[in-house]
Design a protein around this motif. Structure first.
Motif, PDB file in Angstrom:
ATOM      1  N   GLY A 140      11.196  39.155 -30.005  1.00  0.00           N
ATOM      2  CA  GLY A 140      11.875  38.745 -28.782  1.00  0.00           C
ATOM      3  C   GLY A 140      13.000  39.663 -28.354  1.00  0.00           C
ATOM      4  N   LYS A 141      13.017  40.892 -28.884  1.00  0.00           N
ATOM      5  CA  LYS A 141      14.088  41.830 -28.558  1.00  0.00           C
ATOM      6  C   LYS A 141      13.793  42.649 -27.306  1.00  0.00           C
ATOM      7  CE  LYS A 141      15.635  42.346 -33.361  1.00  0.00           C
ATOM      8  NZ  LYS A 141      15.808  43.278 -34.500  1.00  0.00           N
ATOM      9  N   MET A 142      12.563  42.604 -26.835  1.00  0.00           N
ATOM     10  CA  MET A 142      12.177  43.355 -25.643  1.00  0.00           C
ATOM     11  C   MET A 142      11.549  42.401 -24.636  1.00  0.00           C
ATOM     12  SD  MET A 142      13.004  46.507 -26.462  1.00  0.00           S
ATOM     13  CE  MET A 142      12.127  47.607 -25.362  1.00  0.00           C
ATOM     14  N   HIS A 143      11.911  42.573 -23.374  1.00  0.00           N
ATOM     15  CA  HIS A 143      11.367  41.760 -22.297  1.00  0.00           C
ATOM     16  C   HIS A 143      10.574  42.658 -21.345  1.00  0.00           C
ATOM     17  CE1 HIS A 143      13.772  38.291 -23.521  1.00  0.00           C
ATOM     18  NE2 HIS A 143      14.735  39.172 -23.774  1.00  0.00           N
ATOM     19  N   TYR A 144       9.531  42.098 -20.764  1.00  0.00           N
ATOM     20  CA  TYR A 144       8.586  42.903 -19.996  1.00  0.00           C
ATOM     21  C   TYR A 144       8.200  42.159 -18.726  1.00  0.00           C
ATOM     22  CZ  TYR A 144       4.353  45.684 -19.092  1.00  0.00           C
ATOM     23  OH  TYR A 144       3.386  46.490 -18.536  1.00  0.00           O
ATOM     24  N   LYS A 145       8.135  42.893 -17.628  1.00  0.00           N
ATOM     25  CA  LYS A 145       7.765  42.298 -16.338  1.00  0.00           C
ATOM     26  C   LYS A 145       6.595  43.073 -15.734  1.00  0.00           C
ATOM     27  CE  LYS A 145       9.584  41.025 -11.775  1.00  0.00           C
ATOM     28  NZ  LYS A 145       9.088  39.642 -11.852  1.00  0.00           N
ATOM     29  N   GLU A 146       5.572  42.319 -15.308  1.00  0.00           N
ATOM     30  CA  GLU A 146       4.414  42.895 -14.645  1.00  0.00           C
ATOM     31  C   GLU A 146       4.336  42.425 -13.202  1.00  0.00           C
ATOM     32  OE1 GLU A 146       0.747  43.384 -17.698  1.00  0.00           O
ATOM     33  OE2 GLU A 146       1.360  41.321 -17.321  1.00  0.00           O
ATOM     34  N   GLN A 147       3.813  43.271 -12.355  1.00  0.00           N
ATOM     35  CA  GLN A 147       3.424  42.881 -11.001  1.00  0.00           C
ATOM     36  C   GLN A 147       1.927  43.130 -10.893  1.00  0.00           C
ATOM     37  OE1 GLN A 147       5.297  45.005  -7.783  1.00  0.00           O
ATOM     38  NE2 GLN A 147       4.076  43.997  -6.221  1.00  0.00           N
ATOM     39  N   ILE A 148       1.140  42.064 -10.806  1.00  0.00           N
ATOM     40  CA  ILE A 148      -0.312  42.187 -10.787  1.00  0.00           C
ATOM     41  C   ILE A 148      -0.834  41.910  -9.384  1.00  0.00           C
ATOM     42  CG2 ILE A 148      -2.481  41.277 -11.697  1.00  0.00           C
ATOM     43  CD1 ILE A 148      -1.095  40.740 -14.319  1.00  0.00           C
ATOM     44  N   ILE A 149      -1.617  42.854  -8.863  1.00  0.00           N
ATOM     45  CA  ILE A 149      -2.237  42.741  -7.543  1.00  0.00           C
ATOM     46  C   ILE A 149      -3.746  42.668  -7.738  1.00  0.00           C
ATOM     47  CG2 ILE A 149      -2.654  43.940  -5.351  1.00  0.00           C
ATOM     48  CD1 ILE A 149       0.124  45.171  -5.629  1.00  0.00           C
ATOM     49  N   ASP A 150      -4.384  41.727  -7.082  1.00  0.00           N
ATOM     50  CA  ASP A 150      -5.825  41.532  -7.215  1.00  0.00           C
ATOM     51  C   ASP A 150      -6.597  42.441  -6.271  1.00  0.00           C
ATOM     52  OD1 ASP A 150      -6.206  39.408  -9.191  1.00  0.00           O
ATOM     53  OD2 ASP A 150      -5.101  38.142  -7.791  1.00  0.00           O
ATOM     54  N   GLY A 151      -7.669  43.056  -6.823  1.00  0.00           N
ATOM     55  CA  GLY A 151      -8.622  43.762  -5.986  1.00  0.00           C
ATOM     56  C   GLY A 151      -8.527  45.273  -6.044  1.00  0.00           C
ATOM     57  N   LEU A 152      -9.608  45.918  -6.476  1.00  0.00           N
ATOM     58  CA  LEU A 152      -9.662  47.384  -6.504  1.00  0.00           C
ATOM     59  C   LEU A 152      -9.414  47.970  -5.126  1.00  0.00           C
ATOM     60  CD1 LEU A 152     -10.323  50.018  -8.058  1.00  0.00           C
ATOM     61  CD2 LEU A 152     -12.741  49.620  -7.520  1.00  0.00           C
ATOM     62  N   GLU A 153      -9.883  47.270  -4.093  1.00  0.00           N
ATOM     63  CA  GLU A 153      -9.719  47.766  -2.727  1.00  0.00           C
ATOM     64  C   GLU A 153      -8.255  47.852  -2.305  1.00  0.00           C
ATOM     65  OE1 GLU A 153     -10.250  43.292  -2.545  1.00  0.00           O
ATOM     66  OE2 GLU A 153     -11.146  44.964  -3.661  1.00  0.00           O
ATOM     67  N   ASN A 154      -7.364  47.160  -3.008  1.00  0.00           N
ATOM     68  CA  ASN A 154      -5.936  47.169  -2.680  1.00  0.00           C
ATOM     69  C   ASN A 154      -5.146  48.229  -3.446  1.00  0.00           C
ATOM     70  OD1 ASN A 154      -6.049  44.973  -0.831  1.00  0.00           O
ATOM     71  ND2 ASN A 154      -6.232  43.565  -2.562  1.00  0.00           N
ATOM     72  N   ALA A 155      -5.820  48.981  -4.322  1.00  0.00           N
ATOM     73  CA  ALA A 155      -5.116  49.975  -5.134  1.00  0.00           C
ATOM     74  C   ALA A 155      -4.472  51.092  -4.307  1.00  0.00           C
ATOM     75  CB  ALA A 155      -6.064  50.552  -6.181  1.00  0.00           C
ATOM     76  N   PRO A 156      -5.140  51.650  -3.285  1.00  0.00           N
ATOM     77  CA  PRO A 156      -4.489  52.729  -2.527  1.00  0.00           C
ATOM     78  C   PRO A 156      -3.160  52.320  -1.895  1.00  0.00           C
ATOM     79  CG  PRO A 156      -6.842  52.739  -2.096  1.00  0.00           C
ATOM     80  CD  PRO A 156      -6.552  51.482  -2.873  1.00  0.00           C
TER      81      PRO A 156
END
Length: 348
Positions: A307-323
């Motif tokens: 518990g010494k490290m905290h992590y934040k993700e931002q997940i976006i759905d869809g390969l078409e949205n990658a660009p």
């Protein structure tokens, strides 16, 4: 776009951007599902990592790695499920990390590039961030180049991104005073409340340079460079004698098509490096430190479990949205490690 499971969508590089990349620089193509031979595995992409280095691979300018060819599938780290296997070391359902599949639904591997993942240890997507290349970059850049000592002042640019957030938390674990730099009040609040930094300065503030100087009354001993531009301009006069600067990235310049306006500051930079006997070192993580990956993996997994490290993700759905998501990343619109969810977690 509804996916036919018998087809493979591939996001390819259609043209090279001039300035910021746009959707027009990419083309989504559909091909037949690849077939595997003996000694190979068929992989289905679940998560795709988006990272600033991808902008450089879209250009044909000289760099440390070959550019993506026009018409080729964009490169990137992926988390995959093994769909079928003719390889003795992999079975259907295995989770793996790959750097050869890239921006597509399915890929084929001979296993040499794959790292097996244990979903019981941590969410598998973490292997694209704190437990993967960004975390490894933070770990070696800070420890080997930054060489932090208790009581020193560490300043971290892009402090809520996957590299910067790891550097900031490591700095606190190693006894440093940590001053974070981030863009906007929300990111600064996150850095203070979740990363445990001593101060966070908003680089969008009109008096950014003055606020940074006030937060570093004893100067700066280590500056972890992710940004460049006006952030480095504010840092430079505060650097102490024998300061260390790990140069991980200069994202402020990635979309630039010409040198910035204003006086030539190269002479000032070089004289400051000389007079203050500073260490400024760029590094390419796997090229320079690949042999030390086990050391990083052991330490980071332990810190995360404790518990010494905290992590934040931002997940976006869809390969078409990658660009569009990559364009936003280069503009600092992401909040945490940016990941595209390409497919479902389950095999069925």
């Amino acid at each position: 776009m509804q996916q036919n499971k018998l087809e493979n969508r591939q996001m390819t590089l259609a043209s090279r951007p001039h300035g910021a990349p746009s959707k027009e620089n990419f083309a989504l193509k559909v091909s037949a599902l690849p077939e595997i031979q003996d000694g190979q595995v068929l992989l289905r992409t679940v998560y795709l990592s988006l990272d600033p280095y991808m902008r450089g691979r879209m250009s044909d300018a000289e760099s440390y790695a070959e550019p993506v060819a026009l018409g080729a599938t964009m490169i990137g780290g992926t988390i995959n499920r093994v769909v079928s296997s003719k390889h003795a070391d992999f079975v259907e359902g295995d989770w793996v990390l790959s750097y050869v599949v890239g921006w597509q639904d399915y890929g084929v591997s001979d296993g040499c590039d794959l790292v097996k993942l244990d979903p019981a240890q941590a969410p598998v997507s973490y292997a694209l961030g704190m437990l993967g290349m960004p975390g490894f970059t933070a770990y070696m850049g800070l420890k080997d180049i930054g060489q932090p000592k208790a009581g020193e002042t560490l300043v971290v640019a892009a402090a809520t991104g996957p590299v910067g957030a790891t550097v900031a938390q490591m700095g606190k674990l190693l006894g440093c005073k940590v001053v974070a730099i981030a863009g906007g009040e929300q990111k600064c609040r996150f850095a203070l409340e979740n990363l445990g930094v001593d101060a966070c300065i908003d680089h969008k503030a009109d008096d950014f340079a003055e606020q940074l100087a006030k937060a570093c009354p004893n100067g700066i001993d280590i500056y972890f460079e992710n940004v460049g531009g006006k952030v480095f301009d504010a840092v430079l006069p505060l650097l102490n004698t024998s300061a260390r600067i790990p140069v991980c990235g200069t994202i402020a310049a990635y979309n630039a098509t010409e040198l910035p306006a204003g006086p030539d500051r190269l002479g000032l930079l070089m004289s400051t490096i000389l007079m203050k006997r500073m260490t400024v070192k760029g590094f390419i993580i796997f090229d320079d430190y690949g042999h030390r990956y086990p050391e990083f993996a052991k330490d980071m997994a332990a810190w995360l479990a404790e518990g010494k490290m905290h992590y934040k993700e931002q997940i976006i759905d869809g390969l078409e949205n990658a660009p569009e998501a990559l364009k936003g990343l280069l503009e600092g619109k992401n909040f945490g490690k940016l990941v595209i969810r390409v497919g479902e977690d389950e095999l069925a």
